[in-house]
Enzyme design. Structure first.
Site, PDB file in Angstrom:
ATOM      1  N   GLU A  46       0.826  -1.213   0.000  1.00  0.00           N
ATOM      2  CA  GLU A  46       0.000   0.000   0.000  1.00  0.00           C
ATOM      3  C   GLU A  46       0.859   1.261   0.000  1.00  0.00           C
ATOM      4  O   GLU A  46       1.830   1.370   0.758  1.00  0.00           O
ATOM      5  CB  GLU A  46      -0.911  -0.022   1.229  1.00  0.00           C
ATOM      6  CG  GLU A  46      -1.919   1.096   1.301  1.00  0.00           C
ATOM      7  CD  GLU A  46      -2.865   0.943   2.495  1.00  0.00           C
ATOM      8  OE1 GLU A  46      -3.830   1.717   2.583  1.00  0.00           O
ATOM      9  OE2 GLU A  46      -2.624   0.041   3.337  1.00  0.00           O
ATOM     10  N   LYS A 115      -9.153   3.105  -2.547  1.00  0.00           N
ATOM     11  CA  LYS A 115      -9.525   2.386  -1.330  1.00  0.00           C
ATOM     12  C   LYS A 115     -10.909   2.843  -0.879  1.00  0.00           C
ATOM     13  O   LYS A 115     -11.219   4.040  -0.882  1.00  0.00           O
ATOM     14  CB  LYS A 115      -8.482   2.663  -0.245  1.00  0.00           C
ATOM     15  CG  LYS A 115      -8.636   1.869   1.034  1.00  0.00           C
ATOM     16  CD  LYS A 115      -7.430   2.122   1.949  1.00  0.00           C
ATOM     17  CE  LYS A 115      -7.476   1.304   3.216  1.00  0.00           C
ATOM     18  NZ  LYS A 115      -6.238   1.513   4.036  1.00  0.00           N
ATOM     19  N   TYR A 121      -8.948   4.508  13.479  1.00  0.00           N
ATOM     20  CA  TYR A 121      -8.981   4.050  14.876  1.00  0.00           C
ATOM     21  C   TYR A 121      -7.591   3.585  15.243  1.00  0.00           C
ATOM     22  O   TYR A 121      -6.754   3.276  14.384  1.00  0.00           O
ATOM     23  CB  TYR A 121      -9.982   2.906  15.041  1.00  0.00           C
ATOM     24  CG  TYR A 121      -9.742   1.728  14.118  1.00  0.00           C
ATOM     25  CD1 TYR A 121      -8.853   0.719  14.455  1.00  0.00           C
ATOM     26  CD2 TYR A 121     -10.389   1.651  12.879  1.00  0.00           C
ATOM     27  CE1 TYR A 121      -8.613  -0.348  13.595  1.00  0.00           C
ATOM     28  CE2 TYR A 121     -10.157   0.591  12.020  1.00  0.00           C
ATOM     29  CZ  TYR A 121      -9.267  -0.411  12.382  1.00  0.00           C
ATOM     30  OH  TYR A 121      -9.021  -1.465  11.542  1.00  0.00           O
ATOM     31  N   CYS A 170      -5.965  -2.919   1.497  1.00  0.00           N
ATOM     32  CA  CYS A 170      -5.787  -3.130   2.937  1.00  0.00           C
ATOM     33  C   CYS A 170      -7.085  -3.284   3.717  1.00  0.00           C
ATOM     34  O   CYS A 170      -7.701  -4.339   3.718  1.00  0.00           O
ATOM     35  CB  CYS A 170      -4.928  -2.012   3.525  1.00  0.00           C
ATOM     36  SG  CYS A 170      -4.245  -2.434   5.160  1.00  0.00           S
ATOM     37  N   SER A 197      -0.522  -3.383   6.832  1.00  0.00           N
ATOM     38  CA  SER A 197      -1.044  -3.908   8.098  1.00  0.00           C
ATOM     39  C   SER A 197       0.085  -3.937   9.116  1.00  0.00           C
ATOM     40  O   SER A 197       1.112  -4.592   8.892  1.00  0.00           O
ATOM     41  CB  SER A 197      -1.605  -5.317   7.876  1.00  0.00           C
ATOM     42  OG  SER A 197      -1.991  -5.908   9.086  1.00  0.00           O
ATOM     43  N   ARG A 338     -27.709 -48.038   7.873  1.00  0.00           N
ATOM     44  CA  ARG A 338     -28.349 -49.024   7.030  1.00  0.00           C
ATOM     45  C   ARG A 338     -28.752 -50.267   7.833  1.00  0.00           C
ATOM     46  O   ARG A 338     -29.832 -50.831   7.644  1.00  0.00           O
ATOM     47  CB  ARG A 338     -27.421 -49.409   5.876  1.00  0.00           C
ATOM     48  CG  ARG A 338     -28.003 -50.415   4.877  1.00  0.00           C
ATOM     49  CD  ARG A 338     -29.349 -49.956   4.302  1.00  0.00           C
ATOM     50  NE  ARG A 338     -29.314 -48.636   3.756  1.00  0.00           N
ATOM     51  CZ  ARG A 338     -29.056 -48.354   2.485  1.00  0.00           C
ATOM     52  NH1 ARG A 338     -28.809 -49.319   1.640  1.00  0.00           N
ATOM     53  NH2 ARG A 338     -29.078 -47.104   2.066  1.00  0.00           N
ATOM     54  N   GLY A 353      -8.139 -61.757   2.301  1.00  0.00           N
ATOM     55  CA  GLY A 353      -6.786 -61.513   2.775  1.00  0.00           C
ATOM     56  C   GLY A 353      -6.135 -60.342   2.066  1.00  0.00           C
ATOM     57  O   GLY A 353      -4.965 -60.031   2.296  1.00  0.00           O
ATOM     58  N   SER A 357     -11.018 -56.060   1.197  1.00  0.00           N
ATOM     59  CA  SER A 357     -11.897 -56.854   2.062  1.00  0.00           C
ATOM     60  C   SER A 357     -11.499 -56.683   3.524  1.00  0.00           C
ATOM     61  O   SER A 357     -12.351 -56.707   4.412  1.00  0.00           O
ATOM     62  CB  SER A 357     -11.871 -58.333   1.670  1.00  0.00           C
ATOM     63  OG  SER A 357     -10.598 -58.906   1.855  1.00  0.00           O
ATOM     64  N   THR A 460     -16.893 -54.748  -0.897  1.00  0.00           N
ATOM     65  CA  THR A 460     -15.486 -54.489  -0.565  1.00  0.00           C
ATOM     66  C   THR A 460     -14.772 -53.619  -1.589  1.00  0.00           C
ATOM     67  O   THR A 460     -13.719 -53.064  -1.294  1.00  0.00           O
ATOM     68  CB  THR A 460     -14.728 -55.830  -0.458  1.00  0.00           C
ATOM     69  OG1 THR A 460     -14.786 -56.510  -1.709  1.00  0.00           O
ATOM     70  CG2 THR A 460     -15.333 -56.711   0.628  1.00  0.00           C
ATOM     71  N   THR A 472     -15.836 -57.366 -11.525  1.00  0.00           N
ATOM     72  CA  THR A 472     -16.664 -58.269 -12.329  1.00  0.00           C
ATOM     73  C   THR A 472     -18.128 -57.856 -12.215  1.00  0.00           C
ATOM     74  O   THR A 472     -18.680 -57.833 -11.107  1.00  0.00           O
ATOM     75  CB  THR A 472     -16.503 -59.716 -11.853  1.00  0.00           C
ATOM     76  OG1 THR A 472     -15.133 -60.092 -12.004  1.00  0.00           O
ATOM     77  CG2 THR A 472     -17.379 -60.656 -12.661  1.00  0.00           C
TER      78      THR A 472
END
Length: 630
Positions: A46, A115, A121, A170, A197, A338, A353, A357, A460, A472
């Site tokens: 700025e 701006k 303040y 700003c 800032s 569910r 395995g 799954s 799975t 499949t």
């Protein structure tokens, strides 16, 4: 700038307060440096030309005259630089002084954005010197060139229409309804904020959060350049805390108190894709806006931005563990509802395995615990056949034992051979019929056992398999509730790992670690010397590549050329260019040809921002042509 990547930079010189000539020289040096580094957009802090802390010197004509002269000088320096520069400058318009962001390009001043909100303040007293730009819509002359002074200006790139730049200054960001909100609604994808800032203890935390959150709210990039060293420290200190954010993510952040120049590659195509997807995002509200066109030569700059190899998986361990726990909870809560709705006290899972799954069983056990259903009501069925190996079989048996579920074993060799005889298939021909007959036999067994126990079959299959059609049809593709349907393969691995790391049962943890160490395989072909012979990733490609493609295609709609470019950079040294191209081609072919399998998926919970449910995220025709994609 190719593929929507725009390199942006934030900078502030070490200013001399009230010395526009010196400051302009430093600004021009930075313009040349960042331009040489490939920046297409550069934002300064700025009131950079004068310095923010001039106080009542802002009321002095010599300072204001010098600022205007140096603004013209700086604008000239951008000639042939192929970049847009936003610089802060005090300017007088019709006897009123405004705190402005000047937008420069190719030797010219494209526009002046004043701006709107002036702080008055604490340490700020801007109303003593400046007038709000809220209501101004005027022209200011720079020699023979008139330039608009107006808050609602959109700077639009002719070659990259998704690059639409707007500015606020700003304090404009710190108010309840920032001008950038309206800029974004009018089409701006990149917000530039020249800022001053002040630095106080912990303020950088709030500033970072503010900028990042505004970029998220606006589905925009936010380029925030903050005043730094050189400003007067009579009462306050400025740290040069620059930030470049994109849709909630901090892409680059300056180290405070260093006057560091930062760079980042924002992706305006990605931002545009997000806005297209979010139909609740307002758009086209341009009635009070002026569009200013500019041109950029499209260059294939190197991308400094990195892309995670596993976009579905957080890099940070703490965040990853938190995410894994959350996803396991989402999966379990979905199944819990569910089971409650159907008054079901039994569930049936086909256990192999393998990773998928295993995850399904862990999720189902967790749902049972939530409902206080005894784990022995979880019926886990292992169905060995021609491709089953001792390792996966033993892992399946040990897993179910340690979970306290019920294990059933149904050897399907006899039934499959009978089926081969019935349909006239030679079992020595290991084709798709050979493989799918086993998968469908297993699904029939699971469904019938579920009927026997008045239970439901828990699916799975994971999302990566569904995206590729690696299932499949009416085999492992079908279930009564699919808990893994929106979990990609790369994330499945981490979910199982998280469970292994956090479970108190040491034996169970060891079993899960061995499952993780087992090659991914459907085990539908006979093993060789007792070892898995059919490895999925040898057939369909590496899942880490496919998940990378899936995320960026589904999440942002990126084209194939962009995916290829990103993947080459991300997997450099892991896969060669030809390998990446091969599997990218395979990904597109499988994704489009296999939609018919996804069109009739069973119910299952969405856990992330990407999903393939035909009822939610992917309402895609099964016979769509892939021509535009490949």
């Amino acid at each position: 700038m190719k593929d929507g990547f725009i390199k942006v930079a934030c900078a502030t010189p070490k200013v001399k307060v009230a010395d526009p000539v010196y400051n302009a020289e430093e600004i021009i040096k930075i313009i040349k440096e960042t331009g040489a580094n490939g920046a297409s957009l550069l934002v300064f802090s700025e009131l950079t030309i004068s310095g923010y802390t001039c106080g009542d010197l802002f009321l002095q004509e010599p300072l204001l005259k010098a600022c205007k002269e140096q603004l013209i000088n700086i604008a000239r320096s951008t000639k042939d630089m192929n970049m847009v520069v936003v610089v802060g400058c005090p300017l007088v318009v019709k006897h009123k002084l405004y705190n402005c962001a000047a937008v420069l390009h190719d030797g010219e001043i494209l526009g002046i954005v004043p701006k709107t909100h002036l702080p008055n303040y604490g340490e700020f007293y801007e109303l003593r010197h400046f007038t709000s730009g809220k209501d101004i819509d005027e022209m200011i002359w720079f020699g023979d060139n008139p330039v608009s002074v107006y808050t609602n200006q959109l700077f639009v790139c002719e070659e990259i229409p998704e690059l639409v730049i707007a500015c606020e200054v700003c304090e404009d960001l710190w108010v309840p309804l920032p001008p950038s909100t309206f800029h974004a609604m009018a089409g701006a994808t990149v917000i530039c904020n020249p800022s001053a800032s002040v630095e106080t203890t912990t303020k950088e935390v709030y500033r970072r959060s503010l900028v990042a959150n505004q970029s998220a709210r606006l589905l925009a990039a936010y380029v925030y350049a903050n005043a730094g060293e050189g400003e007067s420290t009579q009462d306050v200190v400025y740290s040069g805390h620059h930030l470049i954010c994109e849709n909630g993510s901090v892409l680059a952040e300056a180290e405070r108190f260093t006057n560091e120049i930062i760079y980042a590659d924002i992706d305006v195509h990605k931002l545009a894709a997000e806005r297209r997807k979010m139909t609740s995002f307002p758009g086209g509200e341009t009635e009070d806006y002026e569009e200013v066109l500019f041109s950029l030569e499209i260059k294939d700059n190197n991308i400094s931005r990195t892309f995670p190899r596993a976009p579905f998986v957080p890099d940070n361990k703490e965040e990853r563990e938190k995410r894994c726990n959350e996803i396991l909870s989402l999966q379990s809560m979905g199944l819990k509802k569910r089971l409650e709705h159907t008054h079901c006290q039994h569930a049936v899972v086909g256990i192999s395995g393998g990773l998928d799954s295993t995850l399904a069983v862990l999720v189902t056990a967790r749902a049972f615990d939530m409902l206080n259903i005894p784990r022995e009501n979880l019926i886990c069925v292992t169905m060995p056949c021609f491709g089953t190996t001792d390792r996966t079989y033993q892992n399946a048996v040990s897993l179910i034992h340690e979970l306290g579920a019920t294990l059933k074993e149904v050897n399907i060799e006899k039934a499959v051979r009978q089926h081969f005889e019935d349909i006239g298939h030679d079992e020595n021909v290991h084709d798709v019929t050979y493989e799918n007959s086993q998968a469908r036999e297993r699904t029939q067994i699971l469904m019938d056992i579920a009927n026997k126990y008045n239970g439901m079959v828990i699916g799975t299959g994971d999302m990566s398999e569904l995206a590729l059609g690696w299932a499949t049809y009416n085999g492992d593709h079908m279930s009564m509730y699919a808990v893994n349907c929106s979990v990609p393969k790369t994330l499945v691995r981490y979910l199982v790992l998280y469970y292994a790391d956090t479970v108190e049962n040491k034996k169970l943890s060891e079993v899960l670690m061995d499952v993780l160490d087992t090659p991914v395989s459907p085990e539908l072909l006979p093993p060789v010397d007792g070892v898995i012979s059919q490895k999925t990733e040898d057939l369909v490609g590496p899942y880490e590549l496919h998940d990378f493609f899936l995320y960026y295609m589904m999440r942002f709609g990126f084209p194939k050329s962009k995916l290829y470019r990103m993947a080459k950079q991300t997997f450099d040294g892991v896969y060669g260019d030809e390998t990446i191209k091969k599997w990218l081609d395979k990904f597109y072919w499988r994704f489009f040809s296999q939609q018919f399998k996804r069109s009739c998926l069973p119910d299952g919970p969405k856990v992330g921002s990407v999903a393939v449910s035909p009822r939610g995220d992917l309402r895609m025709p099964s016979d769509a042509s892939p021509s535009a994609w490949i």
